[in-house]
Design an enzyme around this catalytic site. Sequence first.
Site, PDB file in Angstrom:
ATOM      1  N   CYS A 171      64.754 -35.450  32.259  1.00 41.43           N
ATOM      2  CA  CYS A 171      63.742 -36.230  32.588  1.00 41.43           C
ATOM      3  C   CYS A 171      62.456 -36.459  33.243  1.00 41.43           C
ATOM      4  O   CYS A 171      62.999 -36.495  34.297  1.00 41.43           O
ATOM      5  CB  CYS A 171      62.895 -37.425  31.621  1.00 41.43           C
ATOM      6  SG  CYS A 171      64.460 -37.205  30.121  1.00 41.43           S
ATOM      7  N   ASP A 172      61.669 -35.273  33.829  1.00 44.89           N
ATOM      8  CA  ASP A 172      60.384 -35.615  34.225  1.00 44.89           C
ATOM      9  C   ASP A 172      58.483 -36.279  34.222  1.00 44.89           C
ATOM     10  O   ASP A 172      59.113 -34.865  33.021  1.00 44.89           O
ATOM     11  CB  ASP A 172      60.533 -33.826  35.258  1.00 44.89           C
ATOM     12  CG  ASP A 172      59.903 -35.029  36.596  1.00 44.89           C
ATOM     13  OD1 ASP A 172      59.941 -35.672  37.419  1.00 44.89           O
ATOM     14  OD2 ASP A 172      58.412 -34.479  36.633  1.00 44.89           O
ATOM     15  N   SER A 173      58.290 -36.588  34.734  1.00 48.04           N
ATOM     16  CA  SER A 173      57.199 -36.963  33.720  1.00 48.04           C
ATOM     17  C   SER A 173      55.740 -36.757  35.084  1.00 48.04           C
ATOM     18  O   SER A 173      55.664 -37.128  35.961  1.00 48.04           O
ATOM     19  CB  SER A 173      56.133 -38.612  32.981  1.00 48.04           C
ATOM     20  OG  SER A 173      57.270 -38.390  32.142  1.00 48.04           O
ATOM     21  N   GLY A 208      58.883 -33.284  30.691  1.00 46.20           N
ATOM     22  CA  GLY A 208      60.045 -32.854  30.501  1.00 46.20           C
ATOM     23  C   GLY A 208      61.232 -32.754  30.316  1.00 46.20           C
ATOM     24  O   GLY A 208      61.665 -33.708  30.690  1.00 46.20           O
TER      25      GLY A 208
END
Length: 491
Positions: A171-173, A208
């Site tokens: 995940c990436d924010s 994501g």
Amino acid sequence: MSIPLILASQSPSRQKVLVDAGIMPTIHVSHIDEPAALADAARKLDVSVDDLSVEQRVTILAQAKARSVYRTYRQVAQVSQEAGGDQITAFPLLSPDLRRDRSEDRADLTARSKDLDRLSPKDRQASLQRMTVTRDFSQLKVPVQAESLRLALGKTPGFSDAKVGPLIVGCDSMFLFKGQPYGKPHSPAVARERLQAMRGQHGELWTGHCLIDFAAGRQALAASRALVHFADYSDQEIDRYIATGEPLEVAGSFTLEGYGSAFIEYIDGDPHGIMGISLPLLRKLSSQLGLEWTDLWNTLPVPARDQGPKPSAAAQAASPIPPKKNVHQPGDGWVDCACGRRHWGLNGASGILLVRRDPISGKATHIAMQHRAVWSAEGGTWGIPGGASADGENPIEGALRESYEEANINPDDIAVTGSYREDHGPWSYTTVFAFEKPGHRVDLKANDDESMSIEWVPIDEVPDRKLLTALRTDWPRFRRRIDRMAARLAK
């Protein structure tokens, strides 16, 4: 059995969201170069990084993180599948020389456990540590069994044998504010500037997600979006919020579940995405891979199990108190053993005994050793990198994963040449023998709080160190076996 989930992140928020939803993930940090990943993706799309939308950026980075961990697990699986040599299994509790029978051992352990309730927290911690000192069986005649390591692994299949899973999620924010994507501010000055600009305003939080099925090699990608509306907070509130340290290492300089929650008036969209991982979206991605979300649940209510001493304060490795950031993972927990001791690892435990050879003579010269954190069982002693096996792992895979996470031992750089398993019935510890591959050198490094140091120790000096009880007991026979294996490799 549930399908294991590997989280390619050390984010406490993401882990908590999953745990609260019934999923205890294994944590494996990806350590990717984020600017390089974005630049590479932009180059393939024939655009500049600035031309990438925030949705593209978070999806690219989520995929990079998941695929990095996927590659590491592929390396682990390959080294495990290529493992050679023999496994020697010892059964100390079946020794005819064992003076006390198992029922007496259990009764003694139960009595000592009850006595703990009457102790102060400090004395309780000390007593628990004494109870985790491995018994010395060196004076007993212990039954042993030898078999091919490949044959032994066939009896304990791991994730490399699974038909589905484990699942790896990256995940990436990023926070999009007035057309500008914001990641983590890292510094108080940047956080203050952003928080001042955001008050009374709104922005978009994008996260994501990339989910990979290890067994099938298939992946699913998507991003969540939520509109965040901020309160009109004061400069003093900003300064006090920054002083907590919370906004420095989170996307957009705010969190929904911490100190910053009072400064968020309302959200349009999925609130879990604000905390770094969207459960509804993750469920959809699981479905795309042909999996049921409920197959990931691994924390369903069960009879309470004693998980041993809980961390009570932040500390360095030289402190007797476990650090707050210690991560609980599947397989972590104490087992009350018939030998009268408590052992770490609900699925057993394993470690890598990694050997370095002289490039000319081929003789064993050094051992990769871990100086154990004082708060750990038998803290302050020297042992080998390792730990509890996670759900779905065989002992070789667990040892390879743990040694990479603890000591930076890359599976690509080593070859497994045998193992020694001490079997206590419901619990066992497997020492995995491995050598650096010709032309490879392992750059040891302490990657977490479980070690005071990780060092290459000259093999002749190993007995001079204050060794973990089990290693001290086994070292003479281990040394003889290492020398025999080194001689065979030198031919």
